[in-house]
Design an enzyme around this catalytic site. Sequence first.
Site, short mmCIF file in Angstrom:
data_model
loop_
_atom_site.label_atom_id
_atom_site.label_comp_id
_atom_site.label_asym_id
_atom_site.label_seq_id
_atom_site.Cartn_x
_atom_site.Cartn_y
_atom_site.Cartn_z
N THR A 39 56.98 -13.29 36.77
CA THR A 39 58.44 -13.26 36.83
C THR A 39 59.09 -14.41 36.06
O THR A 39 60.31 -14.42 35.89
CB THR A 39 58.95 -13.30 38.30
OG1 THR A 39 58.56 -14.54 38.89
CG2 THR A 39 58.41 -12.13 39.09
N ASN A 40 58.29 -15.36 35.58
CA ASN A 40 58.88 -16.45 34.81
C ASN A 40 59.37 -15.90 33.47
O ASN A 40 58.66 -15.15 32.80
CB ASN A 40 57.86 -17.57 34.60
CG ASN A 40 58.54 -18.82 34.09
OD1 ASN A 40 59.00 -18.86 32.96
ND2 ASN A 40 58.60 -19.85 34.91
N GLN A 41 60.55 -16.28 33.06
CA GLN A 41 61.20 -15.71 31.88
C GLN A 41 60.96 -16.52 30.61
O GLN A 41 61.52 -16.22 29.56
CB GLN A 41 62.71 -15.61 32.15
CG GLN A 41 63.01 -14.75 33.35
CD GLN A 41 64.43 -14.93 33.88
OE1 GLN A 41 65.04 -15.99 33.72
NE2 GLN A 41 64.95 -13.90 34.51
N SER A 140 63.59 -21.51 33.17
CA SER A 140 63.07 -20.16 32.93
C SER A 140 62.56 -19.50 34.20
O SER A 140 62.22 -18.32 34.20
CB SER A 140 61.95 -20.20 31.89
OG SER A 140 60.83 -20.91 32.38
#
Length: 165
Positions: A39-41, A140
């Site tokens: 889920t880290n962008q 992020s």
Amino acid sequence: MTLKSSMAPVGARDARLLLLGSLPGDASLAAQRYYAHPTNQFWRLLGAALGEGLAQLAYDERLTRLAVRGVALWDVVERAERPGSLDGAIRGATHNALAEFVAGHPRLAAIGFNGKASARIGRRALGDIRGVTLIDLPSSSAAHTLGLGAKTERWRVLAGFADPE
């Protein structure tokens, strides 16, 4: 509390742009890969800034692309106690040798801090640095509630500091 340590810098050895996180989360430490949590962008944000589809590449290919573009990744925290992965839970942090990294990279033009904790700790560790642009970026992490579109716009500033294709 669990003592956690950062990983070695990756990407360009002659970096023009250094991106600093705080301390890798549990998923990244387990995988020994930067920004490994699904889920880290980070990879989408950096890819959008550089005009590259980094998120679609395998990790080793991402690092190759960073090296080509003069981008390196590291963290401000060398070691700290932290249960889980949230920056707010970091205790007893010691910082990485950031000033030494900067001194050893004469092409370095900018340092981007991924999130508030990275900026706070990193700016203190770097002290009065000259000749390098310091850029505070929204985190992020998906836990940071600013929308992806707004984050992407703020991250676009990095394009001017990476090497051209």
